[in-house]
Enzyme design. Structure first.
Site, PDB file in Angstrom:
ATOM      1  N   TRP A 170    -111.242 105.421 -68.139  1.00  0.00           N
ATOM      2  CA  TRP A 170    -110.206 106.159 -68.859  1.00  0.00           C
ATOM      3  C   TRP A 170    -110.656 107.598 -69.073  1.00  0.00           C
ATOM      4  O   TRP A 170    -111.861 107.877 -69.114  1.00  0.00           O
ATOM      5  CB  TRP A 170    -109.923 105.488 -70.211  1.00  0.00           C
ATOM      6  CG  TRP A 170    -109.485 104.062 -70.100  1.00  0.00           C
ATOM      7  CD1 TRP A 170    -110.268 102.955 -70.277  1.00  0.00           C
ATOM      8  CD2 TRP A 170    -108.186 103.566 -69.758  1.00  0.00           C
ATOM      9  NE1 TRP A 170    -109.537 101.799 -70.081  1.00  0.00           N
ATOM     10  CE2 TRP A 170    -108.237 102.150 -69.759  1.00  0.00           C
ATOM     11  CE3 TRP A 170    -106.964 104.171 -69.447  1.00  0.00           C
ATOM     12  CZ2 TRP A 170    -107.155 101.341 -69.469  1.00  0.00           C
ATOM     13  CZ3 TRP A 170    -105.862 103.353 -69.171  1.00  0.00           C
ATOM     14  CH2 TRP A 170    -105.960 101.971 -69.178  1.00  0.00           C
TER      15      TRP A 170
ATOM     16  N   TRP B 164     -92.834  85.464 -80.350  1.00  0.00           N
ATOM     17  CA  TRP B 164     -93.830  86.431 -79.841  1.00  0.00           C
ATOM     18  C   TRP B 164     -95.019  86.485 -80.793  1.00  0.00           C
ATOM     19  O   TRP B 164     -96.172  86.557 -80.377  1.00  0.00           O
ATOM     20  CB  TRP B 164     -93.226  87.843 -79.711  1.00  0.00           C
ATOM     21  CG  TRP B 164     -92.641  88.115 -78.355  1.00  0.00           C
ATOM     22  CD1 TRP B 164     -91.324  88.156 -78.048  1.00  0.00           C
ATOM     23  CD2 TRP B 164     -93.366  88.393 -77.133  1.00  0.00           C
ATOM     24  NE1 TRP B 164     -91.178  88.438 -76.704  1.00  0.00           N
ATOM     25  CE2 TRP B 164     -92.407  88.595 -76.131  1.00  0.00           C
ATOM     26  CE3 TRP B 164     -94.714  88.490 -76.802  1.00  0.00           C
ATOM     27  CZ2 TRP B 164     -92.753  88.883 -74.802  1.00  0.00           C
ATOM     28  CZ3 TRP B 164     -95.061  88.768 -75.489  1.00  0.00           C
ATOM     29  CH2 TRP B 164     -94.093  88.957 -74.501  1.00  0.00           C
TER      30      TRP B 164
ATOM     31  N   TRP C 127    -106.840 102.430 -74.236  1.00  0.00           N
ATOM     32  CA  TRP C 127    -105.865 101.835 -75.153  1.00  0.00           C
ATOM     33  C   TRP C 127    -106.506 101.436 -76.482  1.00  0.00           C
ATOM     34  O   TRP C 127    -105.833 101.376 -77.509  1.00  0.00           O
ATOM     35  CB  TRP C 127    -105.188 100.617 -74.507  1.00  0.00           C
ATOM     36  CG  TRP C 127    -106.144  99.578 -73.997  1.00  0.00           C
ATOM     37  CD1 TRP C 127    -106.719  99.516 -72.764  1.00  0.00           C
ATOM     38  CD2 TRP C 127    -106.665  98.451 -74.721  1.00  0.00           C
ATOM     39  NE1 TRP C 127    -107.558  98.433 -72.678  1.00  0.00           N
ATOM     40  CE2 TRP C 127    -107.535  97.755 -73.857  1.00  0.00           C
ATOM     41  CE3 TRP C 127    -106.461  97.964 -76.010  1.00  0.00           C
ATOM     42  CZ2 TRP C 127    -108.216  96.603 -74.243  1.00  0.00           C
ATOM     43  CZ3 TRP C 127    -107.142  96.803 -76.399  1.00  0.00           C
ATOM     44  CH2 TRP C 127    -107.998  96.148 -75.518  1.00  0.00           C
TER      45      TRP C 127
ATOM     46  N   GLU D  15     -88.342  86.560 -81.218  1.00  0.00           N
ATOM     47  CA  GLU D  15     -89.358  87.541 -81.637  1.00  0.00           C
ATOM     48  C   GLU D  15     -90.389  86.887 -82.555  1.00  0.00           C
ATOM     49  O   GLU D  15     -91.582  87.206 -82.493  1.00  0.00           O
ATOM     50  CB  GLU D  15     -88.709  88.738 -82.342  1.00  0.00           C
ATOM     51  CG  GLU D  15     -87.869  89.606 -81.438  1.00  0.00           C
ATOM     52  CD  GLU D  15     -88.610  90.121 -80.205  1.00  0.00           C
ATOM     53  OE1 GLU D  15     -89.762  90.575 -80.319  1.00  0.00           O
ATOM     54  OE2 GLU D  15     -88.034  90.065 -79.102  1.00  0.00           O
TER      55      GLU D  15
ATOM     56  N   ASN E 206     -90.356  99.000 -83.132  1.00  0.00           N
ATOM     57  CA  ASN E 206     -90.975  98.339 -81.973  1.00  0.00           C
ATOM     58  C   ASN E 206     -90.784  99.104 -80.663  1.00  0.00           C
ATOM     59  O   ASN E 206     -91.717  99.266 -79.889  1.00  0.00           O
ATOM     60  CB  ASN E 206     -90.425  96.917 -81.828  1.00  0.00           C
ATOM     61  CG  ASN E 206     -91.035  96.206 -80.635  1.00  0.00           C
ATOM     62  OD1 ASN E 206     -92.249  96.048 -80.546  1.00  0.00           O
ATOM     63  ND2 ASN E 206     -90.194  95.820 -79.680  1.00  0.00           N
TER      64      ASN E 206
ATOM     65  N   TRP F  44    -100.633  96.438 -77.664  1.00  0.00           N
ATOM     66  CA  TRP F  44    -101.365  97.497 -76.950  1.00  0.00           C
ATOM     67  C   TRP F  44    -101.730  97.056 -75.538  1.00  0.00           C
ATOM     68  O   TRP F  44    -101.587  97.823 -74.584  1.00  0.00           O
ATOM     69  CB  TRP F  44    -102.613  97.931 -77.742  1.00  0.00           C
ATOM     70  CG  TRP F  44    -102.229  99.019 -78.687  1.00  0.00           C
ATOM     71  CD1 TRP F  44    -101.874  98.886 -79.999  1.00  0.00           C
ATOM     72  CD2 TRP F  44    -102.081 100.409 -78.367  1.00  0.00           C
ATOM     73  NE1 TRP F  44    -101.522 100.114 -80.514  1.00  0.00           N
ATOM     74  CE2 TRP F  44    -101.651 101.060 -79.544  1.00  0.00           C
ATOM     75  CE3 TRP F  44    -102.274 101.165 -77.215  1.00  0.00           C
ATOM     76  CZ2 TRP F  44    -101.395 102.434 -79.585  1.00  0.00           C
ATOM     77  CZ3 TRP F  44    -102.025 102.537 -77.257  1.00  0.00           C
ATOM     78  CH2 TRP F  44    -101.595 103.147 -78.427  1.00  0.00           C
TER      79      TRP F  44
HETATM   80  C1  LIG Z   1     -98.348  98.788 -79.386  1.00  0.00           C
HETATM   81  C2  LIG Z   1     -97.774  97.785 -80.358  1.00  0.00           C
HETATM   82  C3  LIG Z   1     -98.449  97.521 -81.547  1.00  0.00           C
HETATM   83  C4  LIG Z   1     -97.933  96.593 -82.458  1.00  0.00           C
HETATM   84  N1  LIG Z   1     -98.627  96.334 -83.617  1.00  0.00           N
HETATM   85  C5  LIG Z   1     -98.165  95.404 -84.486  1.00  0.00           C
HETATM   86  C6  LIG Z   1     -98.886  95.086 -85.681  1.00  0.00           C
HETATM   87  O1  LIG Z   1     -99.977  95.604 -85.942  1.00  0.00           O
HETATM   88  N2  LIG Z   1     -98.322  94.183 -86.526  1.00  0.00           N
HETATM   89  C7  LIG Z   1     -97.138  93.563 -86.270  1.00  0.00           C
HETATM   90  O2  LIG Z   1     -96.695  92.741 -87.075  1.00  0.00           O
HETATM   91  N3  LIG Z   1     -96.469  93.814 -85.140  1.00  0.00           N
HETATM   92  C8  LIG Z   1     -96.926  94.717 -84.245  1.00  0.00           C
HETATM   93  N4  LIG Z   1     -96.219  94.980 -83.101  1.00  0.00           N
HETATM   94  C9  LIG Z   1     -95.011  94.185 -82.796  1.00  0.00           C
HETATM   95  C10 LIG Z   1     -93.682  94.781 -83.294  1.00  0.00           C
HETATM   96  O3  LIG Z   1     -93.588  96.127 -82.931  1.00  0.00           O
HETATM   97  C11 LIG Z   1     -93.507  94.658 -84.811  1.00  0.00           C
HETATM   98  O4  LIG Z   1     -93.763  93.339 -85.213  1.00  0.00           O
HETATM   99  C12 LIG Z   1     -92.091  95.010 -85.227  1.00  0.00           C
HETATM  100  O5  LIG Z   1     -91.776  96.322 -84.837  1.00  0.00           O
HETATM  101  C13 LIG Z   1     -91.961  94.874 -86.722  1.00  0.00           C
HETATM  102  O6  LIG Z   1     -90.694  95.261 -87.152  1.00  0.00           O
HETATM  103  P1  LIG Z   1     -89.657  94.202 -87.719  1.00  0.00           P
HETATM  104  O7  LIG Z   1     -90.310  93.377 -88.764  1.00  0.00           O
HETATM  105  O8  LIG Z   1     -88.432  94.953 -88.084  1.00  0.00           O
HETATM  106  O9  LIG Z   1     -89.422  93.310 -86.445  1.00  0.00           O
HETATM  107  P2  LIG Z   1     -88.199  92.375 -86.026  1.00  0.00           P
HETATM  108  O10 LIG Z   1     -87.668  92.904 -84.768  1.00  0.00           O
HETATM  109  O11 LIG Z   1     -87.256  92.175 -87.133  1.00  0.00           O
HETATM  110  O12 LIG Z   1     -88.941  90.998 -85.679  1.00  0.00           O
HETATM  111  C14 LIG Z   1     -89.210  90.003 -86.681  1.00  0.00           C
HETATM  112  C15 LIG Z   1     -90.672  89.648 -86.677  1.00  0.00           C
HETATM  113  O13 LIG Z   1     -91.037  89.095 -85.419  1.00  0.00           O
HETATM  114  C16 LIG Z   1     -92.364  89.506 -85.080  1.00  0.00           C
HETATM  115  N5  LIG Z   1     -92.313  90.349 -83.885  1.00  0.00           N
HETATM  116  C17 LIG Z   1     -91.293  91.146 -83.477  1.00  0.00           C
HETATM  117  N6  LIG Z   1     -91.613  91.755 -82.318  1.00  0.00           N
HETATM  118  C18 LIG Z   1     -92.852  91.339 -82.004  1.00  0.00           C
HETATM  119  C19 LIG Z   1     -93.734  91.606 -80.923  1.00  0.00           C
HETATM  120  N7  LIG Z   1     -93.405  92.418 -79.912  1.00  0.00           N
HETATM  121  N8  LIG Z   1     -94.936  91.035 -80.923  1.00  0.00           N
HETATM  122  C20 LIG Z   1     -95.306  90.192 -81.906  1.00  0.00           C
HETATM  123  N9  LIG Z   1     -94.516  89.893 -82.949  1.00  0.00           N
HETATM  124  C21 LIG Z   1     -93.314  90.452 -82.999  1.00  0.00           C
HETATM  125  C22 LIG Z   1     -92.872  90.341 -86.249  1.00  0.00           C
HETATM  126  O14 LIG Z   1     -93.605  89.498 -87.102  1.00  0.00           O
HETATM  127  C23 LIG Z   1     -91.598  90.831 -86.883  1.00  0.00           C
HETATM  128  O15 LIG Z   1     -91.744  91.143 -88.241  1.00  0.00           O
HETATM  129  C24 LIG Z   1     -96.726  95.910 -82.164  1.00  0.00           C
HETATM  130  C25 LIG Z   1     -96.055  96.189 -80.967  1.00  0.00           C
HETATM  131  C26 LIG Z   1     -96.572  97.120 -80.072  1.00  0.00           C
HETATM  132  C27 LIG Z   1     -95.827  97.401 -78.797  1.00  0.00           C
END
Ligand SMILES: Cc1cc2nc3c(=O)[nH]c(=O)nc-3n(C[C@H](O)[C@H](O)[C@H](O)COP(=O)(O)OP(=O)(O)OC[C@H]3O[C@@H](n4cnc5c(N)ncnc54)[C@H](O)[C@@H]3O)c2cc1C
Length: 486
Positions: free
Chosen positions: A312, A283, A365, A280, A347, A388
């Site tokens: 849209w 990602w 979107w 992650e 997420n 998004w």
């Molecule tokens: C529509 C949409 C919008 C989002 N907007 C943001 C945003 O503005 N800022 C943001 O930081 N993340 C965003 N995310 C990605 C993800 O949802 C969040 O990073 C995550 O939910 C944060 O929670 P956590 O720190 O507990 O994540 P964990 O699951 O603990 O993951 C650890 C770290 O990995 C990174 N990470 C995890 N999942 C993703 C992912 N899918 N994409 C990119 N990085 C990821 C983040 O930095 C996160 O803090 C978005 C995802 C979607 C689907």
């Protein structure tokens, strides 16, 4: 030599490249500055909760810097155009010979830094912009032909290879106190006009120590269950480090190192939870690399240009219902209310809510992307845009356009007892574990007793509409069998 560190989204002392570079050889001491760039924040849709979190983080940062004898100055910079001049005049005022900052990869931020570089050079001050925000600098992981990856899995493979073969991602050693400057640190304002947050600050303890405490907590236990439990929004099973990573209160390399310690040095394999957490973090790297490789995604454009032809729907009432958490789809509404109340969304729910806006409501979107950005404590252009565009089917390595989450089945799968819905949609709290996912299926008499809307769209019909729209722009799969029911 005296240096100035220009802090932006890197509000920490540990493993901060610009700060470390500034301290090397600064025999006349180091100063630090953070600009209250309100125009930039407003134009980039910084949420009030994010500004509040940044201010609280700055308070902690100022205290940590004070221990290193580095005063943190706070300067108002209400207009973006004034920023280069402000930095240059601070250098004049305090006799700084060099300015250090960590690179921000967004287009406007890169242009701002170019202009700042010009102003500083004209004033005879050196400006060094350091790679710091990522584990590996964007652009450093490429395909065999030197192109940017557009698909995550091969990117991750190459990323692991580069990390293993060439090193990188190392955490910098701690810093020693610097020479006295005699300059007083500024007061950190408690709030900034126009960015008043209604989210309880106790939900998000600010600062580097809070970030590291959360990382330690996560790595001491939850990380091992992360792969199995990370999709269940009713549980505290993810790291919730995103606000800290977005504002730079913790470095991604420190997060990687902590996960590697759990996983005995392995990037993949080993502890499935730790390996998945590392993935992650990659990602996050992937979306930053995309931002640099395809800057059009910074400018409101779709990664897949063909999808710009989609017309849209225009339906402000639907947008409002989605934003308010009144769509008649409990899991979507619970998600949107979590965002409104806490400034954060799980997420799995971000995917469900985003896909619902783009595919069920068939709204642009970009409207949803902006709404998220204006509410999220972890708002980050690269991740938000990537998420998004993934959800809408317009992005790199996006969910295929025919993959349209069914909000009712997502709800049953990921919130089976409805605990999460009960927390955020209290008007449904008394429904059974089964009924709570779809109150519209209840007999009319029971439905009228609940103050909860009917579904604002019919999912099956909405699904057909979006698939037809993508087909019309030539996004058809080779055969209809590929159109799965999700
Ligand atoms: C529509 C949409 C919008 C989002 N907007 C943001 C945003 O503005 N800022 C943001 O930081 N993340 C965003 N995310 C990605 C993800 O949802 C969040 O990073 C995550 O939910 C944060 O929670 P956590 O720190 O507990 O994540 P964990 O699951 O603990 O993951 C650890 C770290 O990995 C990174 N990470 C995890 N999942 C993703 C992912 N899918 N994409 C990119 N990085 C990821 C983040 O930095 C996160 O803090 C978005 C995802 C979607 C689907």
């Amino acid at each position: 030599m005296r240096s100035l560190v220009w802090f932006r989204t890197d509000l920490r002392v540990a493993d901060n490249t610009a700060l470390r570079r500034a301290c090397a050889g600064a025999d006349r001491g180091v100063l630090a500055v953070f600009l209250l760039s309100t125009q930039e924040w407003a134009e980039h849709d910084w949420a009030a909760v994010k500004v509040d979190f940044a201010l609280r983080t700055l308070r902690a940062l100022s205290a940590s810097l004070a221990r290193l004898k580095i005063p943190l100055l706070i300067a108002p910079a209400p207009r973006r155009a004034e920023i280069p001049g402000i930095i240059a005049s601070l250098c004049r005022e305090h006799g700084c010979d060099a300015v250090y900052a960590n690179r921000e990869y967004e287009v406007n931020e890169a242009r701002r830094d170019e202009r700042a570089g010009e102003a500083l050079r004209a004033a005879g001050v050196r400006f060094e912009v350091c790679e710091d925000q990522c584990i590996l600098p964007p652009g450093s992981v490429r395909t065999g032909t030197g192109a940017f990856f557009t698909v995550f899995t091969p990117f991750k493979k190459a990323f692991y290879r580069v990390l293993t073969e060439q090193g990188g991602g190392a955490v910098a050693p701690g810093l020693r106190p610097q020479a006295e400057t005699g300059v007083r640190a500024s007061e950190i304002p408690a709030r900034v006009e126009g960015f008043e947050s209604s989210v309880d600050p106790a939900l998000w303890p600010a600062g580097e120590d809070a970030a590291l405490a959360r990382l330690r907590w996560f790595c001491a236990g939850p990380i091992s269950r992360y792969k199995e439990r990370r999709d269940f929004p009713g549980e505290d099973s993810t790291s919730r480090l995103s606000p800290y990573l977005a504002i730079g209160a913790v470095s991604p390399r420190v997060c990687l190192r902590a996960a590697l310690e759990v996983n005995e040095g392995r990037l993949d394999a080993g502890d499935p939870g730790a390996a998945h957490f590392i993935s992650e973090l990659v990602w996050r790297e992937f979306y930053k690399h995309m931002l640099v490789g395809f800057p059009r995604v910074c400018m409101g454009r779709a990664f897949k240009p063909a999808t710009e032809r989609i017309r849209w729907a225009e339906n402000p009432a639907h947008l409002e219902a989605w934003a308010q958490g009144r769509t008649g789809y409990p899991i979507v509404d619970a998600a949107m209310r979590q965002l409104a109340q806490t400034g954060w969304m799980h997420n799995r729910l971000r995917m469900i809510a985003a896909m619902f806006l783009a595919k069920d409501l068939f709204l642009d979107w970009r409207l949803g992307e902006r709404h998220f950005m204006r509410r999220l404590i972890d708002g980050d252009l690269a991740n938000n845009n990537g998420g998004w565009q993934w959800s809408a089917g317009t992005g790199a390595d996006a969910a295929p356009y025919f993959r349209v989450f069914n909000p009712f089945s997502q709800s049953r799968k990921f919130d089976p007892g409805g605990a999460f819905i009960r927390r955020y949609v209290p008007e449904l709290a008394d429904l059974s574990d089964d009924d709570i996912h779809d109150p519209s299926a209840l007999p009319m008499l029971l439905r009228t007793r609940i103050d909860y809307p009917e579904p604002i769209v019919d999912h099956a019909r909405a699904r057909d509409r979006v698939i037809a729209a993508f087909r019309a722009i030539g996004e058809a799969p080779a055969d209809d069998a590929a159109v799965r029911r999700d």
